[in-house]
Design a protein around this motif. Structure first.
Motif, PDB file in Angstrom:
ATOM      1  N   MET A 149       0.875  -1.202  -0.091  1.00 32.08           N
ATOM      2  CA  MET A 149       0.035   0.050   0.117  1.00 32.08           C
ATOM      3  C   MET A 149       0.835   1.300  -0.036  1.00 32.08           C
ATOM      4  SD  MET A 149      -2.778   1.362   3.034  1.00 32.08           S
ATOM      5  CE  MET A 149      -1.495   1.118   4.052  1.00 32.08           C
ATOM      6  N   ALA A 150       0.506   2.059  -0.799  1.00 34.88           N
ATOM      7  CA  ALA A 150       1.327   3.458  -0.932  1.00 34.88           C
ATOM      8  C   ALA A 150       0.026   4.652  -0.410  1.00 34.88           C
ATOM      9  CB  ALA A 150       1.660   3.592  -2.240  1.00 34.88           C
ATOM     10  N   TYR A 151       0.988   5.794  -0.226  1.00 32.76           N
ATOM     11  CA  TYR A 151       0.346   7.153   0.211  1.00 32.76           C
ATOM     12  C   TYR A 151      -0.132   7.640  -1.303  1.00 32.76           C
ATOM     13  CZ  TYR A 151       0.658   6.697   4.906  1.00 32.76           C
ATOM     14  OH  TYR A 151       0.408   6.339   6.431  1.00 32.76           O
ATOM     15  N   VAL A 152      -0.994   8.374  -1.164  1.00 34.09           N
ATOM     16  CA  VAL A 152      -1.592   8.873  -2.392  1.00 34.09           C
ATOM     17  C   VAL A 152      -2.019  10.691  -2.112  1.00 34.09           C
ATOM     18  CG1 VAL A 152      -3.584   8.860  -3.896  1.00 34.09           C
ATOM     19  CG2 VAL A 152      -2.686   6.924  -2.940  1.00 34.09           C
ATOM     20  N   VAL A 153      -1.587  11.480  -3.116  1.00 41.22           N
ATOM     21  CA  VAL A 153      -1.848  12.786  -3.087  1.00 41.22           C
ATOM     22  C   VAL A 153      -3.095  13.138  -3.714  1.00 41.22           C
ATOM     23  CG1 VAL A 153      -0.963  15.135  -3.856  1.00 41.22           C
ATOM     24  CG2 VAL A 153       0.541  13.390  -3.200  1.00 41.22           C
ATOM     25  N   THR A 154      -4.051  13.692  -3.358  1.00 38.99           N
ATOM     26  CA  THR A 154      -5.548  13.754  -3.764  1.00 38.99           C
ATOM     27  C   THR A 154      -5.742  15.543  -4.333  1.00 38.99           C
ATOM     28  OG1 THR A 154      -6.304  14.022  -1.405  1.00 38.99           O
ATOM     29  CG2 THR A 154      -6.299  11.845  -2.564  1.00 38.99           C
ATOM     30  N   ALA A 155      -7.058  15.774  -4.454  1.00 36.14           N
ATOM     31  CA  ALA A 155      -7.689  16.757  -4.945  1.00 36.14           C
ATOM     32  C   ALA A 155      -7.280  18.116  -4.159  1.00 36.14           C
ATOM     33  CB  ALA A 155      -8.982  16.684  -4.853  1.00 36.14           C
ATOM     34  N   PRO A 156      -7.113  18.139  -2.952  1.00 33.90           N
ATOM     35  CA  PRO A 156      -6.657  19.538  -2.342  1.00 33.90           C
ATOM     36  C   PRO A 156      -5.358  19.834  -2.409  1.00 33.90           C
ATOM     37  CG  PRO A 156      -7.576  17.939  -0.511  1.00 33.90           C
ATOM     38  CD  PRO A 156      -7.636  17.271  -1.843  1.00 33.90           C
ATOM     39  N   CYS A 157      -4.366  18.966  -3.271  1.00 38.41           N
ATOM     40  CA  CYS A 157      -3.313  19.547  -3.734  1.00 38.41           C
ATOM     41  C   CYS A 157      -3.403  20.199  -5.210  1.00 38.41           C
ATOM     42  CB  CYS A 157      -2.254  18.284  -3.755  1.00 38.41           C
ATOM     43  SG  CYS A 157      -0.413  18.803  -4.342  1.00 38.41           S
ATOM     44  N   ASP A 158      -4.324  20.000  -5.772  1.00 38.52           N
ATOM     45  CA  ASP A 158      -4.389  20.540  -7.291  1.00 38.52           C
ATOM     46  C   ASP A 158      -4.636  21.851  -6.972  1.00 38.52           C
ATOM     47  OD1 ASP A 158      -4.798  20.571  -9.981  1.00 38.52           O
ATOM     48  OD2 ASP A 158      -6.733  19.974  -9.839  1.00 38.52           O
ATOM     49  N   GLY A 159      -3.513  22.560  -7.782  1.00 41.33           N
ATOM     50  CA  GLY A 159      -3.486  24.126  -7.727  1.00 41.33           C
ATOM     51  C   GLY A 159      -2.841  24.827  -6.875  1.00 41.33           C
ATOM     52  N   CYS A 160      -2.382  24.028  -5.778  1.00 46.35           N
ATOM     53  CA  CYS A 160      -1.768  24.719  -4.727  1.00 46.35           C
ATOM     54  C   CYS A 160      -0.250  24.161  -4.602  1.00 46.35           C
ATOM     55  CB  CYS A 160      -2.193  24.286  -3.209  1.00 46.35           C
ATOM     56  SG  CYS A 160      -2.305  23.003  -2.619  1.00 46.35           S
ATOM     57  N   LYS A 161      -0.028  22.856  -4.632  1.00 45.36           N
ATOM     58  CA  LYS A 161       1.125  22.312  -4.885  1.00 45.36           C
ATOM     59  C   LYS A 161       2.213  22.732  -3.971  1.00 45.36           C
ATOM     60  CE  LYS A 161       3.926  22.556  -8.612  1.00 45.36           C
ATOM     61  NZ  LYS A 161       4.363  22.379  -9.943  1.00 45.36           N
ATOM     62  N   TYR A 162       1.963  22.825  -2.526  1.00 45.62           N
ATOM     63  CA  TYR A 162       2.670  22.779  -1.515  1.00 45.62           C
ATOM     64  C   TYR A 162       4.071  21.638  -1.536  1.00 45.62           C
ATOM     65  CZ  TYR A 162      -0.140  26.517   0.511  1.00 45.62           C
ATOM     66  OH  TYR A 162      -0.798  27.621   0.810  1.00 45.62           O
ATOM     67  N   THR A 163       4.891  21.920  -1.095  1.00 46.61           N
ATOM     68  CA  THR A 163       6.141  20.988  -1.184  1.00 46.61           C
ATOM     69  C   THR A 163       6.838  20.528   0.235  1.00 46.61           C
ATOM     70  OG1 THR A 163       7.957  22.581  -1.678  1.00 46.61           O
ATOM     71  CG2 THR A 163       6.680  21.133  -3.451  1.00 46.61           C
ATOM     72  N   ASP A 164       6.049  21.048   1.341  1.00 41.96           N
ATOM     73  CA  ASP A 164       6.249  20.644   2.642  1.00 41.96           C
ATOM     74  C   ASP A 164       6.535  19.079   2.858  1.00 41.96           C
ATOM     75  OD1 ASP A 164       4.738  23.064   2.511  1.00 41.96           O
ATOM     76  OD2 ASP A 164       5.112  23.529   4.546  1.00 41.96           O
TER      77      ASP A 164
END
Length: 92
Positions: free
Chosen positions: A1-16
């Motif tokens: 199992m992996a982690y997944v980046v989802t919708a809230p990242c779309d348009g902001c792209k924080y790299t913390d």
């Protein structure tokens, strides 16, 4: 199992999140980040660093965002790791 980046990242792209990743599994797209499921070691370090709460373990991705599981795998393929923090997008 992996982690997944989802919708809230779309348009902001924080790299913390990338600064705490021990395996450099994040990949950069034009509008968001992606996690390479083959590189992710499920350490959970990135999840708490995301200021928009966009990162979930694969089995906890909200149903309406399930398509992001395959999207992360597809978009991560062939892209180099992002390993240095960058400014977020203007709309973020």
């Amino acid at each position: 199992m992996a982690y997944v980046v989802t919708a809230p990242c779309d348009g902001c792209k924080y790299t913390d999140c990338i600064t705490v990743c021990p395996c450099d599994c994040f990949r950069e797209g034009d509008r968001m980040l992606y996690i390479d499921p083959d590189e992710c070691i499920d350490c959970d370090a990135c999840r708490s660093e995301c200021p928009v709460e966009a990162i979930f373990p694969e089995n906890e991705v909200p149903a309406e965002w399930n398509h992001y599981i395959q999207l992360n795998a597809d978009k991560a393929a062939g892209r180099p790791p992002i390993t240095e923090k960058k400014p977020p997008l203007a709309e973020g």
